[in-house]
Scaffold this motif. Structure first.
Motif, mmCIF file in Angstrom:
data_model
loop_
_atom_site.group_PDB
_atom_site.id
_atom_site.type_symbol
_atom_site.label_atom_id
_atom_site.label_comp_id
_atom_site.label_asym_id
_atom_site.label_seq_id
_atom_site.Cartn_x
_atom_site.Cartn_y
_atom_site.Cartn_z
ATOM 1 N N ARG A 93 19.972 -38.772 -6.277
ATOM 2 C CA ARG A 93 20.926 -38.367 -7.312
ATOM 3 C C ARG A 93 20.460 -37.096 -8.006
ATOM 4 O O ARG A 93 21.250 -36.176 -8.237
ATOM 5 C CB ARG A 93 21.097 -39.490 -8.327
ATOM 6 N N ARG A 94 19.160 -37.026 -8.336
ATOM 7 C CA ARG A 94 18.642 -35.833 -9.004
ATOM 8 C C ARG A 94 18.757 -34.611 -8.097
ATOM 9 O O ARG A 94 19.073 -33.506 -8.558
ATOM 10 C CB ARG A 94 17.188 -36.056 -9.415
ATOM 11 N N TYR A 121 28.655 -34.742 -15.447
ATOM 12 C CA TYR A 121 29.688 -35.087 -14.478
ATOM 13 C C TYR A 121 29.271 -36.225 -13.550
ATOM 14 O O TYR A 121 30.107 -36.959 -13.042
ATOM 15 C CB TYR A 121 30.043 -33.849 -13.653
ATOM 16 N N THR A 122 27.971 -36.373 -13.323
ATOM 17 C CA THR A 122 27.501 -37.376 -12.360
ATOM 18 C C THR A 122 26.879 -38.596 -13.029
ATOM 19 O O THR A 122 26.393 -39.490 -12.339
ATOM 20 C CB THR A 122 26.460 -36.751 -11.420
ATOM 21 N N ALA A 123 26.873 -38.640 -14.362
ATOM 22 C CA ALA A 123 26.255 -39.767 -15.068
ATOM 23 C C ALA A 123 27.060 -41.048 -14.872
ATOM 24 O O ALA A 123 28.286 -41.014 -14.736
ATOM 25 C CB ALA A 123 26.149 -39.447 -16.562
ATOM 26 N N ASP A 124 26.351 -42.187 -14.863
ATOM 27 C CA ASP A 124 27.032 -43.477 -14.751
ATOM 28 C C ASP A 124 27.841 -43.784 -16.007
ATOM 29 O O ASP A 124 28.898 -44.409 -15.940
ATOM 30 C CB ASP A 124 26.004 -44.597 -14.517
ATOM 31 N N SER A 125 27.347 -43.359 -17.176
ATOM 32 C CA SER A 125 28.033 -43.628 -18.431
ATOM 33 C C SER A 125 29.082 -42.551 -18.704
ATOM 34 O O SER A 125 29.060 -41.474 -18.108
ATOM 35 C CB SER A 125 27.032 -43.676 -19.587
ATOM 36 N N ALA A 126 29.990 -42.874 -19.632
ATOM 37 C CA ALA A 126 31.064 -41.931 -19.958
ATOM 38 C C ALA A 126 30.574 -40.750 -20.768
ATOM 39 O O ALA A 126 31.252 -39.727 -20.850
ATOM 40 C CB ALA A 126 32.171 -42.656 -20.727
#
Length: 312
Positions: A93-94, A121-126
């Motif tokens: 992911r990184r 943009y790629t974070a799991d959280s909003a």
């Protein structure tokens, strides 16, 4: 567990808490540790304003090596390595975030702005807090603040207050890429306006004026294309004028066109100017001027010399 050795992740959480301005007791509750453990950890490693998680962890491992036999040292090193190494999924992911950011850098965005936007943009959280961004990107709070300021200015990110703590959450704006497109379109139109001003100031018949006029025309067309093109009423009069010239099948003066179409002279002047200015929208017909008369002809750039000879 309570009372056990602090892990590398524990120290990252301590650093995050300090960045967010939280007290030792609150950090201790989140980690399920005694407050004294947190206060000693911070005091030993630079204090509240100088605490660095990586430095603290490496310093602790180093102290353990000096105190314990070799066998214990090996176990401590292995534990420390496990804490520091991200999982395969986290590593991928990184790597993707950095590739995503590099693509935006190639598109013209500043590097830190690109990294922050890619992570959001790629974070799991909003949303993510400033501390989240500092921890994930491993940069200073000042760098994050500057990047967030840029993104807020162009309308790509906005902040929302945390309902429970004194924190700000950063959220990607809806239709973020449309906003980026609109910002780019406005920038191109600003370039066109500045170049036009320079051409008028220096004289359009000078070498500098000619260069600036060409620049203004290019960025004006580009900006309008990105904004959806010229307004319909602007280009519609140019279409009508060209249709009239095609129907007449002979050159006409501006006065003759005004009489035939029933338009005031100013409207004819604007339509003639726009037929030239927006020639790409009128293709494959273009306006041709002969002294004080005008005619509509096929765009010669549409056909090769050999095609033109064959048609003649």
């Amino acid at each position: 567990m309570p009372g056990g050795r602090l892990s590398h992740q524990d120290r990252l959480d301590i650093a995050t808490g300090l960045t967010e301005g939280r007290g030792y007791a609150e950090i201790a509750r989140d980690l399920d540790r005694p407050t004294s453990t947190i206060s000693r950890e911070v005091a030993r490693n630079g204090g509240a304003h100088g605490y660095r998680a990586d430095h603290a962890h490496y310093a602790t491992v180093s102290r353990a090596r000096r105190r314990k036999p070799a066998a214990d040292d090996a176990r401590a090193d292995a534990a420390g390595a496990d804490d520091q190494q991200p999982s395969g999924a986290d590593r991928r992911r990184r790597e993707y975030v950095e590739r995503f950011a590099a693509m935006m850098v190639d598109g013209g965005l500043p590097r830190m702005v690109s990294r922050v936007l890619a992570l959001l943009y790629t974070a799991d959280s909003a949303s993510l807090t400033a501390a989240d961004l500092v921890r994930e990107l491993r940069v200073s709070p000042a760098s994050i603040s500057k990047a967030i300021g840029y993104l807020e200015h162009v309308g790509m990110v906005h902040r929302e207050p945390d309902p429970h703590r004194r924190l700000q959450h950063y959220v990607i704006a809806e239709e973020v890429w449309l906003k980026a497109w609109q910002v780019s379109a406005r920038t191109n139109l600003n370039w066109a306006e500045t170049a036009t001003e320079g051409a008028d100031l220096l004289g359009r018949d000078t070498p500098a004026g000619e260069r600036l006029t060409q620049m203004a025309d290019f960025f004006h067309r580009l900006g309008e294309d990105m904004s959806g093109g010229p307004a319909f009423e602007v280009i519609d009069d140019a279409f009508t004028l060209l249709a009239a010239l095609l129907h007449a099948a002979r050159p006409l003066t501006a006065d003759q066109l005004a009489t035939a179409l029933g338009w005031p002279s100013a409207r004819i002047t604007d339509a003639l100017a726009n037929a030239t200015k927006y020639a790409e929208y009128c293709d494959p017909v273009v306006l041709d001027q002969l002294d004080d008369t005008y005619r509509a002809i096929p765009n010669p750039a549409r056909l090769t010399p050999a095609q033109l000879r064959a048609l003649r």
